[in-house]
Design an enzyme around this catalytic site. Sequence first.
Site, PDB file in Angstrom:
ATOM      1  N   LYS A  50       9.985 -85.432  29.500  1.00 23.78           N
ATOM      2  CA  LYS A  50       8.934 -84.884  28.647  1.00 23.78           C
ATOM      3  C   LYS A  50       9.354 -83.509  28.128  1.00 23.78           C
ATOM      4  O   LYS A  50       9.962 -82.712  28.852  1.00 23.78           O
ATOM      5  CB  LYS A  50       7.630 -84.782  29.441  1.00 23.78           C
ATOM      6  CG  LYS A  50       6.415 -84.376  28.623  1.00 23.78           C
ATOM      7  CD  LYS A  50       5.151 -84.430  29.469  1.00 23.78           C
ATOM      8  CE  LYS A  50       3.926 -83.979  28.702  1.00 23.78           C
ATOM      9  NZ  LYS A  50       2.680 -84.066  29.501  1.00 23.78           N
ATOM     10  N   SER A  78      -1.243 -85.749  27.192  1.00 21.03           N
ATOM     11  CA  SER A  78      -0.171 -85.144  26.432  1.00 21.03           C
ATOM     12  C   SER A  78       1.190 -85.808  26.642  1.00 21.03           C
ATOM     13  O   SER A  78       2.162 -85.447  25.990  1.00 21.03           O
ATOM     14  CB  SER A  78      -0.039 -83.664  26.824  1.00 21.03           C
ATOM     15  OG  SER A  78       0.348 -83.522  28.179  1.00 21.03           O
ATOM     16  N   SER A 138      -3.235 -86.245  31.380  1.00 21.76           N
ATOM     17  CA  SER A 138      -2.144 -86.406  30.425  1.00 21.76           C
ATOM     18  C   SER A 138      -1.144 -87.501  30.758  1.00 21.76           C
ATOM     19  O   SER A 138      -0.281 -87.815  29.932  1.00 21.76           O
ATOM     20  CB  SER A 138      -1.388 -85.080  30.265  1.00 21.76           C
ATOM     21  OG  SER A 138      -2.181 -84.151  29.574  1.00 21.76           O
TER      22      SER A 138
END
Length: 461
Positions: free
Chosen positions: A71, A146, A170
């Site tokens: 990520k 996210s 997220s």
Amino acid sequence: MAELHDLTALEQGAAVRGGEVSPLELVEHYLARADDVGAFVTRTPDQARERARSLPSGGRSPLHGVPTAIKDLNPTAGVRTTFGSAAYDDHVPETSDHVVLSIEAAGMVSLGKTSTPEFGSPCYTEPEGLPPAVTPWDRTRMAGGSSGGAAAAVAAGLVPLAQGSDGGGSIRIPASCCGLVGLKPSRGRVSGAPMYGDPIGLGVTGPIARTVRDAAALLDVLAGREVGDPTWAPEPSGTFLEACDREPGRLRVARFADPVLAETPVDPECLRAWEDASALLESLGHHVEDVPVPLPREAVPVFETCWSVLTALSPAPAGREEWLRPLTRWLSDRGHAVSGPGFALAVGALRRYAAEALSALAPYDLVLTPTVAAPPLRVGALRDDADPHADFEAQKRFTPWTSAWNVTGMPAASLPLHWTPEGLPVGVMLAARPAEEELLLAVCAQVESAAPWEARRPPGW
């Protein structure tokens, strides 16, 4: 005929160990697949090939040689890391964090950095100037956030599994939007070294995968304590992967579907998924009963205060403040307006609310809720640059349950148990007592065995 990306991550690891495929062949297979879901912001093909060639044989991890991705919130030495922000578009860290080093130590191969919204704040992934991350089940709809890029990558078969991070949902929100397993571990299960950027303890790293066992195997890679960690979870009795094969016994399951964060209608498909999951758990011998919402609505503004301060802790480089998105600036301004004593009072209040919720749920082994209040929305449905307050309120209405378990520190997983008549995935969320990931995974594996989803494939797979 099955292709390499049809195999689970564990099957790919077994094929590497058995000499049926090399890490380089896996890397080349995945690099050849086109990203039409906005999953990646930075690809690292040359580094991936070099690493795959250099991996020693006989790695101890069952995921040795398996491709993955990182990520874009996690610093990676020598690889651009933007934190989802145009203000950091040229930032290249000198060191990697604990999560990246753990993935490398397991012999996994990163293909690049997955998309995330600015500083991981929104529950949608629409970074400035880049394609939005979308669910492969309908490419006009969002992948969530996210960890939207990570979920889009796994769901579209661009990597077999990936890590995400979760400070308010997220991991679990994108898992629901993309038809995947997403696990937020307990507070302290995965080290935040070396930056320890979350002084409240809301955020933690966890796995996103197509199967429960793949998620458990990645949690085995990520989990662990570093010297200096402010909090940590006790060591598991074995591996998390082994926990998937345990009989969980007859459990007591609490359930509620009333929204926690906001007054909002819940889509009938999300309620249907929750009801069907309740019936499935009862058919497996578990006792399911309704309980009141364990967190009062008074906890919401306290959580928002803490969330705003966390956003304010991620400033833009000097001279690039105007590059930040309106939502980030609005939240940061709220955070900067909180005094030191005001922040301390909010953290203390949040911990008291968490203690009250944990006490109320202590008689139960698991808690069942919907993951989100609607199937994946169309891209742009939540984002409102002209009115950041409206943007924030819309996010709360879409995901009114997930942040509760960040407040309590409980592990929680979103499972892809339902699809709408239009073919959109809908997740259902199970949470367990703090540090009881083994029990949670045992039940999740039991549910997957009773209602398997792994054979479902999105369009374009």
